[in-house]
Scaffold this motif. Structure first.
Motif, PDB file in Angstrom:
ATOM      1  N   SER A  33       1.032  -1.436   0.010  1.00 23.87           N
ATOM      2  CA  SER A  33       0.049  -0.028  -0.134  1.00 23.87           C
ATOM      3  C   SER A  33       0.968   1.192   0.094  1.00 23.87           C
ATOM      4  CB  SER A  33      -0.933   0.012   1.288  1.00 23.87           C
ATOM      5  OG  SER A  33      -1.510   1.221   1.385  1.00 23.87           O
ATOM      6  N   VAL A  34       0.634   1.936  -0.787  1.00 23.26           N
ATOM      7  CA  VAL A  34       1.501   3.358  -1.128  1.00 23.26           C
ATOM      8  C   VAL A  34       0.790   4.466  -0.747  1.00 23.26           C
ATOM      9  CG1 VAL A  34       2.922   2.039  -2.804  1.00 23.26           C
ATOM     10  CG2 VAL A  34       1.193   3.399  -3.636  1.00 23.26           C
ATOM     11  N   SER A  35      -0.050   4.660   0.198  1.00 29.80           N
ATOM     12  CA  SER A  35      -0.765   5.999   0.291  1.00 29.80           C
ATOM     13  C   SER A  35      -0.572   6.077   1.864  1.00 29.80           C
ATOM     14  CB  SER A  35      -2.121   5.901   0.101  1.00 29.80           C
ATOM     15  OG  SER A  35      -2.885   6.920   0.556  1.00 29.80           O
ATOM     16  N   LYS A  36       0.012   7.203   2.184  1.00 28.65           N
ATOM     17  CA  LYS A  36      -0.007   7.276   3.851  1.00 28.65           C
ATOM     18  C   LYS A  36      -1.257   7.322   4.491  1.00 28.65           C
ATOM     19  CE  LYS A  36       1.266  12.281   3.384  1.00 28.65           C
ATOM     20  NZ  LYS A  36       1.556  12.624   2.242  1.00 28.65           N
ATOM     21  N   GLN A  37      -2.292   7.975   3.798  1.00 31.10           N
ATOM     22  CA  GLN A  37      -3.655   8.115   4.428  1.00 31.10           C
ATOM     23  C   GLN A  37      -4.350   6.666   4.749  1.00 31.10           C
ATOM     24  OE1 GLN A  37      -6.419  10.733   2.506  1.00 31.10           O
ATOM     25  NE2 GLN A  37      -7.816  10.719   3.912  1.00 31.10           N
ATOM     26  N   ILE A  38      -4.223   5.917   3.560  1.00 26.94           N
ATOM     27  CA  ILE A  38      -4.775   4.585   3.630  1.00 26.94           C
ATOM     28  C   ILE A  38      -4.039   3.651   4.587  1.00 26.94           C
ATOM     29  CG2 ILE A  38      -5.095   2.519   2.547  1.00 26.94           C
ATOM     30  CD1 ILE A  38      -5.609   4.067  -0.204  1.00 26.94           C
ATOM     31  N   ASN A  39      -2.897   3.865   4.949  1.00 24.67           N
ATOM     32  CA  ASN A  39      -2.201   2.805   5.761  1.00 24.67           C
ATOM     33  C   ASN A  39      -2.326   3.665   7.281  1.00 24.67           C
ATOM     34  OD1 ASN A  39      -0.742   1.539   4.077  1.00 24.67           O
ATOM     35  ND2 ASN A  39       0.789   2.947   3.586  1.00 24.67           N
ATOM     36  N   GLU A  40      -2.717   4.853   7.602  1.00 30.62           N
ATOM     37  CA  GLU A  40      -2.967   5.353   8.830  1.00 30.62           C
ATOM     38  C   GLU A  40      -4.179   4.758   9.064  1.00 30.62           C
ATOM     39  OE1 GLU A  40      -2.705   9.446   9.683  1.00 30.62           O
ATOM     40  OE2 GLU A  40      -4.278   9.203  11.242  1.00 30.62           O
ATOM     41  N   PHE A  41      -5.149   4.854   8.138  1.00 38.51           N
ATOM     42  CA  PHE A  41      -6.650   4.543   8.596  1.00 38.51           C
ATOM     43  C   PHE A  41      -6.570   2.738   8.685  1.00 38.51           C
ATOM     44  CE2 PHE A  41      -7.719   8.299   7.761  1.00 38.51           C
ATOM     45  CZ  PHE A  41      -8.823   8.622   6.966  1.00 38.51           C
ATOM     46  N   LEU A  42      -5.665   1.831   7.886  1.00 42.20           N
ATOM     47  CA  LEU A  42      -5.612   0.573   8.154  1.00 42.20           C
ATOM     48  C   LEU A  42      -4.975   0.095   9.692  1.00 42.20           C
ATOM     49  CD1 LEU A  42      -3.814  -1.102   5.240  1.00 42.20           C
ATOM     50  CD2 LEU A  42      -6.293  -1.485   6.207  1.00 42.20           C
ATOM     51  N   TYR A  43      -4.139   0.959  10.032  1.00 34.36           N
ATOM     52  CA  TYR A  43      -3.675   0.702  11.346  1.00 34.36           C
ATOM     53  C   TYR A  43      -4.593   1.090  12.481  1.00 34.36           C
ATOM     54  CZ  TYR A  43       1.088  -0.774  10.530  1.00 34.36           C
ATOM     55  OH  TYR A  43       2.338  -1.319  10.220  1.00 34.36           O
ATOM     56  N   ALA A  44      -5.496   1.972  12.075  1.00 36.34           N
ATOM     57  CA  ALA A  44      -6.546   2.426  13.176  1.00 36.34           C
ATOM     58  C   ALA A  44      -7.571   1.276  13.081  1.00 36.34           C
ATOM     59  CB  ALA A  44      -7.202   3.658  12.533  1.00 36.34           C
ATOM     60  N   ALA A  48       4.483  -4.129   2.452  1.00 36.27           N
ATOM     61  CA  ALA A  48       5.161  -2.957   2.092  1.00 36.27           C
ATOM     62  C   ALA A  48       4.637  -1.718   1.890  1.00 36.27           C
ATOM     63  CB  ALA A  48       6.167  -3.486   0.676  1.00 36.27           C
ATOM     64  N   VAL A  49       5.368  -0.561   2.159  1.00 35.88           N
ATOM     65  CA  VAL A  49       4.617   0.492   2.196  1.00 35.88           C
ATOM     66  C   VAL A  49       5.501   1.681   1.383  1.00 35.88           C
ATOM     67  CG1 VAL A  49       3.205   0.203   4.127  1.00 35.88           C
ATOM     68  CG2 VAL A  49       5.402   1.210   4.355  1.00 35.88           C
ATOM     69  N   ASP A  50       4.853   2.711   1.205  1.00 36.15           N
ATOM     70  CA  ASP A  50       5.812   3.753   0.566  1.00 36.15           C
ATOM     71  C   ASP A  50       6.457   4.593   1.441  1.00 36.15           C
ATOM     72  OD1 ASP A  50       4.079   6.925   0.635  1.00 36.15           O
ATOM     73  OD2 ASP A  50       3.522   5.269   1.480  1.00 36.15           O
ATOM     74  N   THR A  95       9.998  -0.447   2.486  1.00 39.63           N
ATOM     75  CA  THR A  95       9.425   0.444   1.662  1.00 39.63           C
ATOM     76  C   THR A  95       9.685   0.393   0.053  1.00 39.63           C
ATOM     77  OG1 THR A  95      10.132   2.729   0.941  1.00 39.63           O
ATOM     78  CG2 THR A  95      10.213   2.165   3.146  1.00 39.63           C
ATOM     79  N   VAL A  96       8.681   0.671  -0.692  1.00 35.35           N
ATOM     80  CA  VAL A  96       9.112   0.322  -2.198  1.00 35.35           C
ATOM     81  C   VAL A  96       9.384   1.842  -2.856  1.00 35.35           C
ATOM     82  CG1 VAL A  96       7.745  -1.632  -2.541  1.00 35.35           C
ATOM     83  CG2 VAL A  96       6.459   0.540  -2.505  1.00 35.35           C
ATOM     84  N   GLY A  97       9.520   2.855  -2.057  1.00 36.09           N
ATOM     85  CA  GLY A  97      10.097   4.035  -2.558  1.00 36.09           C
ATOM     86  C   GLY A  97       9.170   4.962  -2.571  1.00 36.09           C
ATOM     87  N   TYR A  98       9.616   6.256  -3.012  1.00 38.81           N
ATOM     88  CA  TYR A  98       8.658   7.278  -3.110  1.00 38.81           C
ATOM     89  C   TYR A  98       7.281   7.100  -4.014  1.00 38.81           C
ATOM     90  CZ  TYR A  98       7.198  12.471  -3.399  1.00 38.81           C
ATOM     91  OH  TYR A  98       6.408  13.582  -3.321  1.00 38.81           O
TER      92      TYR A  98
END
Lengths: 272, 292, 354
Positions: free
Chosen positions: B39-50, B59-61, B75-78
């Motif tokens: 998942s390469v979106s910081k917003q989506i990742n925050e929500f997932l953890y929530a 892996a994340v961005d 991470t897979v990069g920017y």
């Protein structure tokens, strides 16, 4: 023979050469003399075909120079310039081989390489042929350039045509040893069906090596002399704006000139 | 976005890359379950953890740094400079993104190799963010967790709005929100219409910037014209100066009411750049800054 | 050390190195392949071996992503190597390469114009008509930029190296400003691509790219090979070359055109990659010879080798992410550039190279 008919050369409004008609003699060392700015270099460049005259034409033998293809022209006439700067490190051999470029397509033949070998030997640079060109002294570099030029118009006497060698102040900044060596080698070509045309700034050297003299003044041909003796003191003093004074070498009887600046434009001095 | 001389961009990227080196070396051994999500979106990742749905993440961005546990993942990069190979090497069963990915070819390459791609756009409003949370809950079978987070979120927002009404009766301080753009190496002011601007308004403040949409490059004249009472700077920009006093020394800032009174505060980018379950807390934090 | 080998032996050596580099580049990366796997996948793709379902992902990655990338990298390296050689012959100076005299930056600006005004990169890469717009625009602007630098830096037939560098900086700056402005006004998806692609990348390589770069490089290279002699002659100066039967004006113009075509196509595909054109001919001259008959083929081979190695490094240094190619070439190339510059000023003095 190099023949100029009604040659003029003009850049924008400035006329550098005025209607010059003359012949450079075959198998002779033709020398162009004259003060700076007289148009000597331009005349040479027109004669080599590098510049196109704005009027008149230049012929080698019967054919007009501009009608030759670039390769054909390069096979019959070569030019040794004053100074050739080389930015990259090639070997002496590589540089001399460039003289054979007009003679082969992709790969030099056995004969091409032999000729280069002989040319280098002739100028005495044979043992240094693997050396890097930029590491040579000025005189040695000029010798290599001469070898290249010789290789370009090398005449084995195998029925090849008449060749033309042009020298544009080739001995400037060379010491006397290199000067003499170079001109000796050049003169050697006269035995091989060649016309030599040279610009030499040193009058004594010119008279020592030259056969025919073309004196230029302000873009015009002031006088053509078929012997050194024919070049009068008056002419020299007028064209070069100096006091000229001829003396004779007691050993050989050759004439040697001494010069001094004129004072108030008056002619003076003693002697002949 | 304005662009830097190439050489400085190169150096910046190198620095970013090196700084993030630690995150690149780590290889997670956890995800042995059947699902492997990149998942390469910081917003989506925050929500997932929530909502506790992060167990499938492998892996994340580079920009996903909240919550702190996420930093243990490789991470897979920017997200705008991805490489398909890198993503595929994580053997993902799903590539999850908010739509903001580059270069374009990457998505095609992933599809060509048969990797499923799910695009979940968060939108720019509170409602769309709430929908995103719900969708994630459904997708990752964490509906209950999602519902409870959502409920808490909504309650929090109601409390926030109650306070908003209170503050609106007073004079609303002018607020300048400054973000540091690393690619362009300059400060940016957040304009009206963005989530951050919305949060400021809920906190009883008023955006000192008049323009609508996006961000504007900061210049001393701009700051002078804005004349903010309070400056809130995101963490990278604030930390370049270290504290409020040094920050206030920036040209143009020292002459503003905020600079003179020292009302310069720090906030993290991920709290203000999008709406999320932390928004109620964030608005409260901002309100405390605006109404001491 | 190479001095003891003949030209032909050197080509063989470089060729072997290239094959090794290609195989290594195909094998190494976030996704690793053993030689056995590679052979198997290739066999399956060619129909000689039956397809195994478990191999599908690996095969797709190898054939669809890795191999095109390996070939694009090699071809780009060859393009840049040969381009550096040609340009150094053209300007008669060793501190010249497409990145420094505006060719790459101009090509980048041309491509950016299409990206921004040609409705987005998706169109440029996939649409058949759009796929020509980018290289053509890249060529036009790249050519204009190079001609401008050439004009500015040549006086009386001699090239002044300092004016050359300054003119190159100026033209690069103008093109950079243009590209920057375009990313500023571009809508988000396009701007993303411009910024990213300005650093050079092989991640978007596909077989179409291999064909395009391959064809243009092949044609340009074959053409250039015929002029090894002429380039050597040009080293003596334009007049001397003319005396040897070369037409310097025409040669220079054609050199520029052919070189810019190659560089423009490569730049349009992979972005801006600098310094390779500078390093390759310099290394070859130091190790063997400055003869252009040698430099042209050798720089193609060595350029390809170097680019493969750089691509491997880009992929293994921060897995599974990748470092942009431009960073690595800058790290390697900038010191070499400074080294050459220092040597020139120490030796040359005036900086004139006729």
């Amino acid at each position: 023979m190099v023949e100029l008919r009604g040659v003029s050369y003009q850049v924008d409004r400035t006329v550098i050469l005025h209607d010059i008609t003359t012949r450079f003699q075959p198998n002779r060392f033709n020398v162009i003399l004259g003060p700076n700015g007289a148009g000597k270099s331009t005349l040479l460049r027109v004669a080599t075909g590098l510049l196109q005259p704005t009027a008149g034409d230049v012929r080698y033998g019967d054919q007009v120079v501009s009608s030759f293809s670039a390769t054909d022209l390069a096979r019959k006439r070569a030019v040794l310039s004053q100074h050739v700067e080389l930015a990259f490190a090639l070997t002496v051999e590589d540089v001399a081989l460039m003289g054979r470029y007009p003679h082969y397509e992709r790969v030099p033949s056995r004969r091409d390489r032999d000729i280069v070998q002989q040319a280098l030997a002739l100028v005495g640079m044979d043992d240094k042929r693997r050396q890097q060109y930029p590491t040579l002294s000025g005189g040695e570099q000029q010798k290599v350039q001469l070898a290249r030029v010789l290789a370009q118009i090398w005449n084995d006497g195998d029925g090849a045509e008449h060749t033309y060698l042009f020298l544009d102040e080739p001995t400037t900044s060379l010491d006397v040893h290199y000067q003499i060596h170079l001109l000796d080698v050049a003169r050697g070509l006269l035995h091989h069906d060649c016309t030599i045309v040279a610009i030499l700034h040193d009058l004594n050297v010119a008279f020592q090596y030259g056969d025919v003299f073309f004196v230029m003044d302000a873009g015009r041909l002031a006088h053509v002399a078929t012997a050194a003796a024919e070049v009068s003191r008056d002419l020299i003093e007028r064209v070069f704006q100096v006091q000229a004074h001829r003396i004779h070498d007691p050993d050989t009887g050759d004439a040697v000139w001494r010069f001094a600046l004129q004072s108030n434009g008056r002619r003076g001095g003693t002697g002949t | 976005m304005p662009r830097l001389p190439r050489a400085v961009s190169l150096v910046l990227c190198a620095v970013c890359a090196l700084a993030a080196c630690g995150r690149f070396a780590d290889r997670s051994t956890r995800a042995t379950q059947h699902a492997r999500v990149v998942s390469v979106s910081k917003q989506i990742n925050e929500f997932l953890y929530a909502i506790g749905g992060q167990s499938d993440l492998v892996a994340v961005d580079l920009t996903s740094i909240y919550p702190p546990e996420i930093r243990t993942l490789p991470t897979v990069g920017y997200h705008r400079a991805l490489s398909a190979e890198g993503i595929i090497s994580m053997r993902p069963t799903l590539f999850l993104t908010d739509g903001n990915v580059g270069p374009d070819a990457v998505l095609q390459q992933l599809r060509a190799v048969g990797i499923p791609i799910e695009v979940m756009r968060p939108g720019g409003t509170l409602d769309s963010a709430e929908i995103l949370l719900t969708n994630l809950g459904r997708y990752f079978h964490r509906e209950q967790a999602a519902d409870s987070v959502l409920a808490r979120w909504k309650t929090g927002m109601s409390a926030v709005w109650a306070d908003t009404a209170r503050w609106n009766s007073q004079r609303r301080p002018r607020v300048l929100l400054m973000h540091f753009g690393q690619i362009i190496n300059n400060y940016l002011a957040v304009n009206r219409g963005s989530p951050a601007d919305q949060m400021i308004r809920w906190a009883g403040g008023e955006n000192a910037m008049d323009s609508l949409g996006g961000m504007t490059r900061i210049t001393p004249e701009l700051i002078a014209r804005a004349a903010p009472d309070v400056i809130i700077a995101t963490e990278v920009g604030f930390d370049r100066y270290g504290d409020a006093k040094q920050f206030a020394a920036m040209p143009g800032i020292s002459l503003t009411p905020a600079g003179r009174s020292g009302r310069i505060y720090r906030i993290t980018e991920q709290e203000v750049m999008y709406f999320g379950p932390r928004t109620p807390a964030t608005v409260k934090k901002i309100a405390a800054m605006l109404h001491p | 050390m190479l001095k003891h080998l003949s030209f032909r032996q050197t080509y063989w050596l470089l060729g072997v190195l290239l094959v090794v580099a290609i195989v290594a580049s195909a094998a190494i990366g976030a996704f690793s392949f053993t030689p056995a796997q590679m052979v198997r996948y290739l066999g399956q793709a060619a129909g000689w071996l039956p397809a195994v379902p478990g191999d599908t992902l690996g095969r797709n990655v190898l054939l669809g992503l890795r191999l095109p990338r390996v070939f694009v990298a090699g071809l780009t390296g060859a393009v840049l190597g040969v381009s550096g050689t040609l340009m150094q012959g053209l300007f008669r100076n060793p501190i010249v390469e497409p990145g420094l005299v505006g060719t790459s930056a101009g090509a980048a600006l041309g491509a950016a114009l299409v990206f921004v005004f040609g409705s987005g990169t998706a169109l440029a890469f996939t649409h058949p008509l759009g796929s020509f717009a980018v290289p053509v625009a890249a060529f036009i602007v790249g050519f204009a930029a190079t001609m401008l630098v050439h004009r500015l830096s040549t006086s009386f037939g001699k090239v002044n190296v300092f004016t050359l560098l300054l003119a190159g900086i100026a033209v690069n700056a103008v093109c950079g400003a243009g590209t920057g402005f375009l990313s500023y006004i571009a809508r988000d998806p396009q701007a993303r691509n411009i910024t990213f692609w300005n650093l050079g990348t092989f991640t978007t390589a596909d077989w179409r790219g291999v064909e395009l770069i391959g064809v243009f490089f092949g044609l340009s290279f074959i053409w250039a090979l015929r002029y090894g002699k002429a380039l050597n002659a040009l080293m003596l100066g334009e007049n001397e070359a003319a005396y040897l039967g070369v037409n310097p004006r025409r040669l220079i113009l054609w050199l520029l055109v052919v070189n810019t075509i190659m560089v423009a196509v490569a730049t349009a595909m992979v972005g801006v990659i600098a310094f390779v054109g500078l390093v390759i001919p310099h290394v070859l001259r130091m190790m063997k010879s400055a003869d252009y008959n040698f430099l042209l083929p050798a720089s193609a081979l060595l350029g390809a080798v170097l680019m493969e190695v750089i691509d491997i490094v880009a992929r293994v240094i921060i897995p599974p992410a990748e470092l942009p190619i431009g960073i690595i070439t800058a790290v390697v190339g900038a010191p070499v550039f400074l080294g050459i510059l220092l040597r020139q000023t120490r030796r040359g003095g005036s900086g004139f190279y006729g």
